[in-house]
Design a protein around this motif. Structure first.
Motif, PDB file in Angstrom:
ATOM      1  N   ILE A   1      -8.018   4.024  -9.322  1.00 45.85           N
ATOM      2  CA  ILE A   1      -6.901   3.375 -10.042  1.00 45.85           C
ATOM      3  C   ILE A   1      -7.502   2.536 -11.182  1.00 45.85           C
ATOM      4  CG2 ILE A   1      -5.184   1.578  -9.588  1.00 45.85           C
ATOM      5  CD1 ILE A   1      -4.759   4.145  -7.997  1.00 45.85           C
ATOM      6  N   ASN A   2      -7.210   2.968 -12.381  1.00 45.01           N
ATOM      7  CA  ASN A   2      -7.899   2.450 -13.714  1.00 45.01           C
ATOM      8  C   ASN A   2      -7.836   0.985 -13.921  1.00 45.01           C
ATOM      9  OD1 ASN A   2      -8.593   5.023 -14.373  1.00 45.01           O
ATOM     10  ND2 ASN A   2      -6.580   5.382 -15.345  1.00 45.01           N
ATOM     11  N   GLU A   3      -6.903   0.144 -13.240  1.00 40.88           N
ATOM     12  CA  GLU A   3      -6.972  -0.947 -13.489  1.00 40.88           C
ATOM     13  C   GLU A   3      -7.637  -2.016 -12.381  1.00 40.88           C
ATOM     14  OE1 GLU A   3      -3.447  -0.011 -13.365  1.00 40.88           O
ATOM     15  OE2 GLU A   3      -3.017   0.306 -15.374  1.00 40.88           O
ATOM     16  N   MET A   4      -8.180  -1.075 -11.461  1.00 36.40           N
ATOM     17  CA  MET A   4      -9.002  -1.865 -10.333  1.00 36.40           C
ATOM     18  C   MET A   4     -10.455  -1.709 -10.503  1.00 36.40           C
ATOM     19  SD  MET A   4      -6.814  -1.181  -6.979  1.00 36.40           S
ATOM     20  CE  MET A   4      -5.218  -1.636  -6.728  1.00 36.40           C
TER      21      MET A   4
ATOM     22  N   ALA B   1     -14.745  -2.068  -6.560  1.00 35.90           N
ATOM     23  CA  ALA B   1     -14.622  -2.777  -5.351  1.00 35.90           C
ATOM     24  C   ALA B   1     -13.258  -2.886  -4.796  1.00 35.90           C
ATOM     25  CB  ALA B   1     -15.209  -4.136  -5.259  1.00 35.90           C
ATOM     26  N   GLU B   2     -12.400  -3.169  -5.761  1.00 37.12           N
ATOM     27  CA  GLU B   2     -10.902  -2.932  -5.333  1.00 37.12           C
ATOM     28  C   GLU B   2     -10.374  -1.823  -5.122  1.00 37.12           C
ATOM     29  OE1 GLU B   2      -9.405  -6.953  -8.338  1.00 37.12           O
ATOM     30  OE2 GLU B   2      -9.628  -4.940  -9.022  1.00 37.12           O
ATOM     31  N   ASN B   3     -10.811  -0.764  -5.726  1.00 37.12           N
ATOM     32  CA  ASN B   3     -10.393   0.609  -5.342  1.00 37.12           C
ATOM     33  C   ASN B   3     -10.826   0.886  -4.041  1.00 37.12           C
ATOM     34  OD1 ASN B   3      -9.287   2.581  -7.213  1.00 37.12           O
ATOM     35  ND2 ASN B   3     -10.377   1.465  -8.691  1.00 37.12           N
TER      36      ASN B   3
ATOM     37  N   TYR C   1       5.489  -3.305  -7.514  1.00 41.47           N
ATOM     38  CA  TYR C   1       6.474  -3.428  -8.755  1.00 41.47           C
ATOM     39  C   TYR C   1       7.551  -4.503  -8.657  1.00 41.47           C
ATOM     40  CZ  TYR C   1       4.417   0.790 -10.488  1.00 41.47           C
ATOM     41  OH  TYR C   1       3.425   1.509 -11.209  1.00 41.47           O
ATOM     42  N   ALA C   2       7.956  -4.789  -7.422  1.00 37.28           N
ATOM     43  CA  ALA C   2       8.876  -6.075  -7.497  1.00 37.28           C
ATOM     44  C   ALA C   2       7.897  -7.186  -8.000  1.00 37.28           C
ATOM     45  CB  ALA C   2       9.374  -6.136  -5.922  1.00 37.28           C
ATOM     46  N   PHE C   3       6.796  -7.177  -7.520  1.00 32.79           N
ATOM     47  CA  PHE C   3       5.913  -8.552  -7.876  1.00 32.79           C
ATOM     48  C   PHE C   3       5.803  -8.406  -9.437  1.00 32.79           C
ATOM     49  CE2 PHE C   3       3.872  -8.521  -3.467  1.00 32.79           C
ATOM     50  CZ  PHE C   3       4.810  -9.419  -2.997  1.00 32.79           C
ATOM     51  N   LEU C   4       5.292  -7.260  -9.812  1.00 37.64           N
ATOM     52  CA  LEU C   4       5.203  -7.154 -11.161  1.00 37.64           C
ATOM     53  C   LEU C   4       6.327  -7.488 -12.142  1.00 37.64           C
ATOM     54  CD1 LEU C   4       2.654  -6.182 -12.738  1.00 37.64           C
ATOM     55  CD2 LEU C   4       3.956  -3.894 -12.931  1.00 37.64           C
ATOM     56  N   SER C   5       7.334  -6.965 -12.007  1.00 37.52           N
ATOM     57  CA  SER C   5       8.435  -7.575 -12.722  1.00 37.52           C
ATOM     58  C   SER C   5       8.872  -9.065 -12.666  1.00 37.52           C
ATOM     59  CB  SER C   5       9.794  -6.603 -12.415  1.00 37.52           C
ATOM     60  OG  SER C   5      10.151  -6.520 -11.142  1.00 37.52           O
ATOM     61  N   MET C   6       8.689  -9.265 -11.119  1.00 36.43           N
ATOM     62  CA  MET C   6       8.922 -10.874 -11.110  1.00 36.43           C
ATOM     63  C   MET C   6       8.125 -11.529 -11.960  1.00 36.43           C
ATOM     64  SD  MET C   6      10.349 -11.065  -7.251  1.00 36.43           S
ATOM     65  CE  MET C   6       9.195 -12.611  -6.701  1.00 36.43           C
ATOM     66  N   PHE C   7       6.847 -11.108 -11.904  1.00 33.98           N
ATOM     67  CA  PHE C   7       5.705 -11.924 -12.946  1.00 33.98           C
ATOM     68  C   PHE C   7       6.107 -11.894 -14.464  1.00 33.98           C
ATOM     69  CE2 PHE C   7       2.228 -11.446 -15.738  1.00 33.98           C
ATOM     70  CZ  PHE C   7       1.594 -12.695 -15.410  1.00 33.98           C
TER      71      PHE C   7
ATOM     72  N   ALA D   1      -0.347  -5.363  -7.908  1.00 33.64           N
ATOM     73  CA  ALA D   1       0.235  -5.957  -9.070  1.00 33.64           C
ATOM     74  C   ALA D   1      -0.636  -6.711  -9.954  1.00 33.64           C
ATOM     75  CB  ALA D   1       1.491  -6.640  -8.658  1.00 33.64           C
ATOM     76  N   GLY D   2      -1.475  -7.548  -9.030  1.00 34.13           N
ATOM     77  CA  GLY D   2      -2.304  -8.511  -9.803  1.00 34.13           C
ATOM     78  C   GLY D   2      -3.360  -7.741 -10.617  1.00 34.13           C
ATOM     79  N   SER D   3      -3.943  -6.858 -10.118  1.00 37.01           N
ATOM     80  CA  SER D   3      -4.933  -5.985 -10.807  1.00 37.01           C
ATOM     81  C   SER D   3      -4.406  -5.318 -12.064  1.00 37.01           C
ATOM     82  CB  SER D   3      -5.582  -4.876 -10.237  1.00 37.01           C
ATOM     83  OG  SER D   3      -4.602  -3.852  -9.843  1.00 37.01           O
ATOM     84  N   SER D   4      -2.972  -4.892 -11.961  1.00 40.52           N
ATOM     85  CA  SER D   4      -2.287  -4.397 -13.080  1.00 40.52           C
ATOM     86  C   SER D   4      -1.930  -5.328 -14.070  1.00 40.52           C
ATOM     87  CB  SER D   4      -1.046  -3.608 -12.497  1.00 40.52           C
ATOM     88  OG  SER D   4      -0.127  -3.709 -13.283  1.00 40.52           O
ATOM     89  N   ILE D   5      -1.634  -6.598 -13.610  1.00 44.48           N
ATOM     90  CA  ILE D   5      -1.339  -7.426 -14.717  1.00 44.48           C
ATOM     91  C   ILE D   5      -2.638  -8.013 -15.477  1.00 44.48           C
ATOM     92  CG2 ILE D   5      -0.924  -9.931 -14.857  1.00 44.48           C
ATOM     93  CD1 ILE D   5       1.249  -9.485 -12.635  1.00 44.48           C
ATOM     94  N   LYS D   6      -4.097  -8.176 -14.898  1.00 44.84           N
ATOM     95  CA  LYS D   6      -4.967  -8.541 -15.064  1.00 44.84           C
ATOM     96  C   LYS D   6      -5.819  -7.680 -16.219  1.00 44.84           C
ATOM     97  CE  LYS D   6      -7.715  -9.625 -11.791  1.00 44.84           C
ATOM     98  NZ  LYS D   6      -8.466 -10.277 -10.637  1.00 44.84           N
TER      99      LYS D   6
END
Ligand SMILES: Nc1ncnc2c1ncn2[C@@H]1O[C@H](COP(=O)(O)OP(=O)(O)OP(=O)(O)O)[C@@H](O)[C@H]1O
Ligand SMILES: [Mg+2]
Lengths: 403, 228
Positions: free
Chosen positions: B95-98, B101-103, A321-327, A12-17
């Protein structure tokens, strides 16, 4: 499970960032509006309620009102009741009143009104009546042939003038004829005109308590109500109990008890609108969160497949996804709160004005805020988790390669 | 290390049945670098997905180190995928958003390692594929070859028993392909990593020890490559 949470948070974090910032701003904006919608109207209604309840305290009911039991018209030993009530710790003042029906006549104009018999000197500590005399003076201890009439009756009300019958420009010093419900007629000189911008007040008239006793031939100590003011607002219910414990056997109501039915009626239509708009707001909000998350998930179906293929548990994915939508929702609520509070500040400074004089300042109801926040967070988790759950159950091959 | 016995995989049913794998048997031992070759549609991908526990065989037996993995329940297969098997996809599947290293380290975290430890493992793996200095780049900031090397790092970080790669160079030019194959060779030579790679390109053969060739779902040849 802890690993699932950590990994879910990482995803979730990377997807938000590194996700699309414009989408984020848009989502947050819409969610903040949804939050606003949940809390704003109730705040306005709260403001109206406060205004009305203020009237209830200041005029007919005080903080606590004692009324006759059963079918009795009068409290029979009102002086005794008063003595008991005044002895209760926390009681600031108390007085007795006699409400009767009558018609008032002036130069062929007749209006019906409730006439309240009051003990003038005591009312200064009980009600606002003595302070809202816009013309002339309030009653005195010796006022026996004098009357105070509401501005609507006198025909001088600027707010309600059009709606009700009046006596046609009655002024201080005018003589009016009063016919009481028992047929007794008296003539009074208008000593003052009161205006509270509240129908219950401005449609009423007021004479000395002794006058009513006399007209109706009552033994001393009869009253239709005993009105009590207390030291500390908010302790009405405790005080009510204390008064009962002090041996008062009449009916005891707090102003809230009394105004409840009245307010409830007045607010019912508003309340229905409020409930509707809340409901619609929540549905729209939930649908929006669902759609946002669902599109997001459809776009990332392949990634979900990959994550599963390399050994990430479905639970982590759903959690992410729960984290993401909570964010999303937390930020949305935060933005909504800022928006809401600025609007509140604005309306505190520039209240909505009704009838030219009734200022409505929206009330911030902390419980309602907490409730709305909790509702939106819960919804967000459900709306975020459901689509993720269904996709994460799909086979890896289907998720990655579409078959 | 892995044994496949009479493996079958049919798609569809009735007249429409496609026999993608029609009774395949072979063994692969620890430390081997095996190429699987054959014409398009002969069943290479199908085989690899089954071996990597991404798909189920219709019939037959598949064991890793004597454990019959073909009949494991999904939760255990998931754990096996996470800890024992590395898979490199043709299109990198990062994973494109990572970041790189994160991947890589998300898998170590999934295994329960601390973030710090996971990061260390990821950097080690990225070092092995020559990308340590690009560990904080996201996939969009990497070339195709580099992306595939990140994917390889992800596959090897957990030190899997066996690593599978399905046409890992299909989307890469010759130079990038060479880099990736060099990484495979290095992992195989210096770390004893067992690798099974599907490929079309005859010139890839020089990197591997053994070539298994398929035709229409059956194994038609299995040869050792002469050291040159
Ligand atoms: N999900 C599926 N449903 C039906 N048939 C399938 C499915 N997946 C593969 N096939 C068929 O199974 C056969 C083997 O496919 P597979 O993908 O394993 O071939 P391949 O050797 O990897 O080919 P390529 O070299 O083109 O990648 C082909 O005839 C293919 O059409
Ligand atoms: Mg293939």
């Amino acid at each position: 499970m802890i690993d699932d949470i950590r990994v879910g948070a990482l995803i979730a974090g990377s997807s938000i960032k590194r996700g699309n910032k414009k989408t984020l701003v848009f989502i947050v904006f819409v969610l903040s509006l949804i939050f606003m919608n949940l809390v704003f109207l109730p705040s306005m209604i709260g403001g109206m309620t406060v205004l009305f309840t203020g009237f209830m305290r200041d005029y007919p009911y005080g903080d606590i009102v004692i009324e006759p039991t059963g079918d009795n018209t009068y409290i029979n030993n009102a002086d005794n009741v008063l003595k008991k009530v005044r002895a209760v710790e926390g009681v600031r003042a108390a007085t007795k009143r006699l409400d009767v029906g009558a018609s008032i006549e002036h130069k062929q104009n007749v209006v019906g009104a409730t006439i309240t018999g009051v003990i003038p000197t005591e009312e200064y500590d009980i009600s606002q009546y003595p302070y809202i005399i816009k013309e002339g003076d309030f009653l005195g201890d010796l006022s026996r042939d004098e009357i105070i009439i509401g501005s609507i009756i006198s025909g001088t009300s600027t707010t309600f003038g059009e709606i009700y019958d009046d006596l046609g420009e009655t002024r201080t010093g005018s003589l009016v004829d009063v016919t009481y419900s028992n047929g007794v007629k008296r003539t009074y000189k208008v000593k003052g005109i009161m205006e509270g911008n509240f129908e219950l007040v401005d449609l009423n008239a007021m004479v000395h308590y002794k006058e009513i006793e006399d007209v109706y031939g009552l033994d001393s100590g009869k009253a239709t109500s005993v009105v009590v003011r207390i030291d500390e607002q908010g302790t009405e219910d405790e005080m009510k109990d204390k008064i009962r414990e002090a041996g008062v056997n009449e009916k005891i109501f707090t102003w809230a008890d009394k105004s409840e039915t009245l307010i409830r009626q007045a607010m019912q239509s508003l309340g229905a609108i409020d409930t509707m708009s809340k409901f619609v707001g929540l549905i729209v909000g939930a649908a929006l969160i669902l759609i946002i998350i669902y599109i997001n998930i459809l776009n990332r179906k392949k990634e979900i497949g990959i994550l599963k293929a390399v050994g990430i548990t479905p639970r982590s994915i759903v959690l992410s996804y729960a984290f993401l939508s909570m964010f999303y929702v937390s930020i949305g609520i935060f933005a909504g709160l800022i928006l809401y509070l600025s609007l509140m500040l604005y309306f505190q400074a520039n209240p909505v004005v009704f009838y030219e004089t009734m200022e409505i300042r929206p009330q911030i109801d902390v419980m309602l805020l907490i409730e709305s926040i909790a509702t939106m967070l819960t919804l967000s988790v459900i709306a975020g988790t459901l689509p993720a759950w269904s996709v994460s159950k799909e086979s890896i091959l289907k998720a990655i390669w579409g078959r | 290390m892995i044994t496949v016995k009479d493996l079958k995989r049919y798609y569809g049913s009735g007249d429409m049945t496609v026999k993608a794998l029609n009774g395949v048997s072979f063994e692969i031992n620890k430390g081997e670098f095996v190429a699987i070759m054959g014409a398009s549609g002969c069943g290479k991908t199908t085989l690899l997905r089954i071996l990597a526990l991404l798909d189920d065989a219709t019939d037959g037996e598949y064991t890793i180190r004597g454990l019959k993995v073909s009949s494991l329940p999904e939760a255990e297969r998931s754990y096996y995928r996470l800890t024992q098997v590395g898979y490199v996809f043709q299109d990198y599947a990062l994973i494109n958003e990572m970041t790189a290293a994160e991947n890589v380290y998300i898998l170590s975290m999934m295994e329960g390692k601390s973030k710090k430890e996971s990061y260390k493992v990821a950097l080690e793996a990225l070092d092995k594929v020559g990308l340590k200095d690009k560990h904080d780049r996201i996939p969009d900031e990497l070339s195709g070859g580099e992306k595939q090397r990140v994917a390889i790092a992800r596959a090897i970080a957990k030190k899997p028993d066996i690593m599978f790669a399905d046409e890992p160079c299909a989307n890469l030019d010759t130079r990038n392909s060479e880099q990736v194959l060099e990484v495979f060779k290095d992992l195989n030579d210096n770390y004893g990593q067992t690798i099974v790679m599907v490929t079309h390109e005859p010139w890839h053969v020089k990197y591997v020890d053994r070539v298994i060739t398929f035709q229409d779902g059956v194994l038609v040849s299995d040869e050792w490559v002469e050291e040159q």
